[in-house]
Scaffold this motif. Structure first.
Motif, PDB file in Angstrom:
ATOM      1  N   ASN A 277       0.810  -1.214   0.000  1.00 35.36           N
ATOM      2  CA  ASN A 277       0.000   0.000   0.000  1.00 35.36           C
ATOM      3  C   ASN A 277       0.843   1.263   0.000  1.00 35.36           C
ATOM      4  OD1 ASN A 277      -2.407  -1.496   0.113  1.00 35.36           O
ATOM      5  ND2 ASN A 277      -2.242  -1.707   2.323  1.00 35.36           N
ATOM      6  N   SER A 278       2.125   1.165   0.278  1.00 39.57           N
ATOM      7  CA  SER A 278       2.995   2.332   0.329  1.00 39.57           C
ATOM      8  C   SER A 278       4.411   1.907  -0.039  1.00 39.57           C
ATOM      9  CB  SER A 278       2.977   2.957   1.736  1.00 39.57           C
ATOM     10  OG  SER A 278       3.430   2.029   2.692  1.00 39.57           O
ATOM     11  N   HIS A 279       5.303   2.921  -0.185  1.00 43.70           N
ATOM     12  CA  HIS A 279       6.691   2.644  -0.552  1.00 43.70           C
ATOM     13  C   HIS A 279       7.411   1.923   0.590  1.00 43.70           C
ATOM     14  CE1 HIS A 279      10.628   3.197  -2.295  1.00 43.70           C
ATOM     15  NE2 HIS A 279      11.033   3.751  -1.174  1.00 43.70           N
ATOM     16  N   VAL A 280       8.243   0.957   0.235  1.00 44.08           N
ATOM     17  CA  VAL A 280       9.014   0.193   1.223  1.00 44.08           C
ATOM     18  C   VAL A 280      10.485   0.531   1.041  1.00 44.08           C
ATOM     19  CG1 VAL A 280       9.688  -2.088   2.019  1.00 44.08           C
ATOM     20  CG2 VAL A 280       7.341  -1.662   1.299  1.00 44.08           C
ATOM     21  N   ALA A 281      11.125   0.985   2.113  1.00 41.54           N
ATOM     22  CA  ALA A 281      12.547   1.328   2.055  1.00 41.54           C
ATOM     23  C   ALA A 281      13.392   0.074   2.271  1.00 41.54           C
ATOM     24  CB  ALA A 281      12.878   2.373   3.118  1.00 41.54           C
ATOM     25  N   VAL A 282      14.343  -0.158   1.360  1.00 41.17           N
ATOM     26  CA  VAL A 282      15.247  -1.310   1.456  1.00 41.17           C
ATOM     27  C   VAL A 282      16.676  -0.795   1.419  1.00 41.17           C
ATOM     28  CG1 VAL A 282      16.009  -3.446   0.386  1.00 41.17           C
ATOM     29  CG2 VAL A 282      13.591  -2.838   0.340  1.00 41.17           C
TER      30      VAL A 282
ATOM     31  N   GLY B  91      26.102  -2.136  -5.515  1.00 35.41           N
ATOM     32  CA  GLY B  91      26.180  -3.150  -6.563  1.00 35.41           C
ATOM     33  C   GLY B  91      24.935  -4.010  -6.671  1.00 35.41           C
ATOM     34  N   VAL B  92      23.926  -3.795  -5.800  1.00 37.96           N
ATOM     35  CA  VAL B  92      22.698  -4.591  -5.833  1.00 37.96           C
ATOM     36  C   VAL B  92      21.543  -3.649  -6.169  1.00 37.96           C
ATOM     37  CG1 VAL B  92      21.101  -6.055  -4.557  1.00 37.96           C
ATOM     38  CG2 VAL B  92      23.567  -6.266  -4.186  1.00 37.96           C
ATOM     39  N   ARG B  93      20.830  -3.969  -7.230  1.00 37.98           N
ATOM     40  CA  ARG B  93      19.671  -3.188  -7.643  1.00 37.98           C
ATOM     41  C   ARG B  93      18.419  -3.867  -7.104  1.00 37.98           C
ATOM     42  NH1 ARG B  93      20.230  -4.039 -12.466  1.00 37.98           N
ATOM     43  NH2 ARG B  93      21.467  -2.226 -13.107  1.00 37.98           N
ATOM     44  N   VAL B  94      17.533  -3.115  -6.435  1.00 39.98           N
ATOM     45  CA  VAL B  94      16.303  -3.664  -5.856  1.00 39.98           C
ATOM     46  C   VAL B  94      15.112  -3.053  -6.587  1.00 39.98           C
ATOM     47  CG1 VAL B  94      14.879  -3.891  -3.800  1.00 39.98           C
ATOM     48  CG2 VAL B  94      17.360  -4.027  -3.617  1.00 39.98           C
ATOM     49  N   ILE B  95      14.192  -3.919  -7.065  1.00 43.24           N
ATOM     50  CA  ILE B  95      13.009  -3.480  -7.814  1.00 43.24           C
ATOM     51  C   ILE B  95      11.781  -4.119  -7.183  1.00 43.24           C
ATOM     52  CG2 ILE B  95      11.831  -3.481 -10.041  1.00 43.24           C
ATOM     53  CD1 ILE B  95      14.514  -3.618 -11.385  1.00 43.24           C
ATOM     54  N   PHE B  96      10.738  -3.311  -6.958  1.00 44.30           N
ATOM     55  CA  PHE B  96       9.430  -3.819  -6.549  1.00 44.30           C
ATOM     56  C   PHE B  96       8.500  -3.728  -7.760  1.00 44.30           C
ATOM     57  CE2 PHE B  96      11.201  -2.888  -2.432  1.00 44.30           C
ATOM     58  CZ  PHE B  96      10.675  -3.885  -1.625  1.00 44.30           C
ATOM     59  N   SER B  97       7.775  -4.803  -8.041  1.00 45.03           N
ATOM     60  CA  SER B  97       6.855  -4.785  -9.182  1.00 45.03           C
ATOM     61  C   SER B  97       5.753  -3.767  -8.914  1.00 45.03           C
ATOM     62  CB  SER B  97       6.248  -6.177  -9.385  1.00 45.03           C
ATOM     63  OG  SER B  97       5.478  -6.563  -8.265  1.00 45.03           O
ATOM     64  N   PRO B  98       5.341  -2.991  -9.944  1.00 44.90           N
ATOM     65  CA  PRO B  98       4.302  -1.975  -9.751  1.00 44.90           C
ATOM     66  C   PRO B  98       2.937  -2.616  -9.552  1.00 44.90           C
ATOM     67  CG  PRO B  98       4.919  -2.129 -12.059  1.00 44.90           C
ATOM     68  CD  PRO B  98       5.866  -3.018 -11.305  1.00 44.90           C
TER      69      PRO B  98
END
Length: 439
Positions: free
Chosen positions: A367-372, A377-384
């Motif tokens: 429901n909201s943005h999650v901070a990781v 060197g590591v790219r983090v993606i959350f599916s829309p």
């Protein structure tokens, strides 16, 4: 819980069934892993408070069909209630014992005449339920009578109050009628004046509309043309920027991969320093024999060396199905703790191998943005919203240029099959977890 073939003609009473399942769930949590029946191994890992609730049906079925499991639960009952167990073994039921406990112990221990004990407990429970229902009905009737009497008293008082209000309202209504007549006369005069003013305003508006209509139409047409031109210009600029950026990134990644691959090929083809002439190699081969070198076998998907060979490829891109890995390795943690633990482990792997790593998490339910806190060197993606992580993984694979080494870490067979068709190498989550454990 059905007991066909074991002496009962009807299922166990619900209270007895719940008690039996609860006892079995407690014993299941304390059993050695090797002795846990295969159908209940996943349930044995549940939290003790959820084991009986979530695994009720499988536990009940296993008790009915697995004699050894039922006897293990019965042994725990004998240790917990030795006096009750001794009485039931002799065929007697303690008068003061709880019918539910007696029926549950009889079902598990199966002493002589245990079906009669269960049926006797059923009769006691039905009698208690009927008595409780009768008492509840009597209490309901008494409460309704009291409410009716109070309602009658309240209604009388309300009628008297309404009568007084009606008298006052009638007097007020007569006064309001007189005031209404005066207001109507004033409203008629005001309406006549408003009609005259409306005619005058209408004439003025028609004159103004005739003067400005053509100008407004021309202004709207010009604004629409300007907006179309601006949209076309912005679309052209965006397409040029995005196309150039994507092509530059693909070309650069492909060139880096080709450069590293060529460097590795030069190292692989370097001739030994002890050979001074081509003929020397023929002599050396003859001296050592005529054996043939066997090529290395293809590695299976579960071979521990597979991931090490993939990580050694030049400019390899490792795409990770985040929750598939974390739930395989440490699914008992919260999602936030799972993400943090994976990021910590990947930091060491990237520091050792210097590879490109992209981790994709399913963000469709967020429901909201999650901070990781992703390591360097590591790219983090959350599916829309509206898209799952599997689709993002396939999109990442398609974005890579042809010829670059791409590996996808996921135990999802559908994901593995789809990325293999796109020339990416699928790797199971267990192999990555094992490699991270070594790092």
């Amino acid at each position: 819980m059905s007991s066909a073939g074991e002496g009962l003609s009807r299922p166990l009473p619900e209270q007895v069934r719940l008690n039996v399942v609860d006892l079995a769930a407690q014993v299941l949590g304390s059993m050695p892993a090797a002795l846990v029946p295969p159908p209940l191994r996943n349930i044995a890992k549940f939290d003790p408070r959820k084991r009986a609730k979530l695994g009720s049906a499988p536990i009940a079925a296993q008790l009915e069909n697995d004699k050894e499991f039922r006897e293990a639960v019965a042994e725990a009952v004998e240790k917990g209630w030795p006096e009750l167990a001794a009485s039931l073994a002799e065929g007697t039921v303690p008068p003061a014992a709880d019918p539910v406990v007696v029926a549950a112990a009889a079902y598990l221990m199966r002493p002589p005449g245990w079906p009669d004990m269960v049926e006797a407990a059923r009769a006691d429970l039905e009698q208690v339920a009927a008595a409780a229902e009768g008492n509840a009905q009597e209490q309901t009737v008494t409460r309704l009578r009291e409410q009716l009497a109070a309602q009658k008293s309240s209604s009388k008082e309300e009628i008297e109050r309404v009568r007084e209000q009606l008298k006052a309202a009638r007097a007020e209504n007569a006064d309001l009628r007189r005031k209404l007549h005066d207001a109507r006369e004033r409203a008629k005069a005001a309406d006549h004046r408003a009609t005259e003013l409306d005619h005058e305003a209408h004439a003025a508006l028609e004159s103004k509309a005739a003067a400005s209509g053509a100008l407004e139409a021309e202004l709207r047409r010009l604004k629409e043309r300007l907006a179309d031109v601006e949209r076309q210009l912005e679309a052209s600029r965006r397409a040029a920027r995005e196309g150039r950026s994507i092509e530059d990134a693909r070309i650069r990644v492909l060139l880096d991969a080709l450069q590293d691959a060529s460097a590795g090929l030069r190292r692989e083809l370097a001739l030994p320093t002890t050979i001074h002439r081509p003929a020397d190699s023929v002599v050396g081969a003859s001296a050592e024999g005529s054996g043939v070198r066997v090529p290395a076998r293809a590695l299976a998907d579960d071979d521990p060396q597979l991931l090490d060979q993939i990580l050694a490829l030049p400019q390899v891109h490792l795409i990770i199905d985040g929750y598939n890995v974390t739930k395989t390795g440490y699914g008992t943690l919260t999602l936030a703790d799972q993400r943090a633990r994976l990021m910590t482990a990947l930091a060491g792997l990237v520091a050792q191998t210097r590879i490109e790593v992209t981790v994709v998490f399913d963000g469709a339910e967020l429901n909201s943005h999650v901070a990781v806190n992703a390591p360097r060197g590591v790219r983090v993606i959350f599916s829309p919203h509206g898209q799952i992580a599997d689709d993002m993984i396939r999109q990442l694979v398609r974005a890579e240029p042809a010829g670059r080494a791409v590996a996808v870490v996921s135990s999802d067979r559908e994901v593995a099959d789809s990325v293999r068709k796109m020339s990416a190498r699928p790797v199971s989550s267990a192999l990555l977890l094992r490699r991270l454990g070594r790092a």
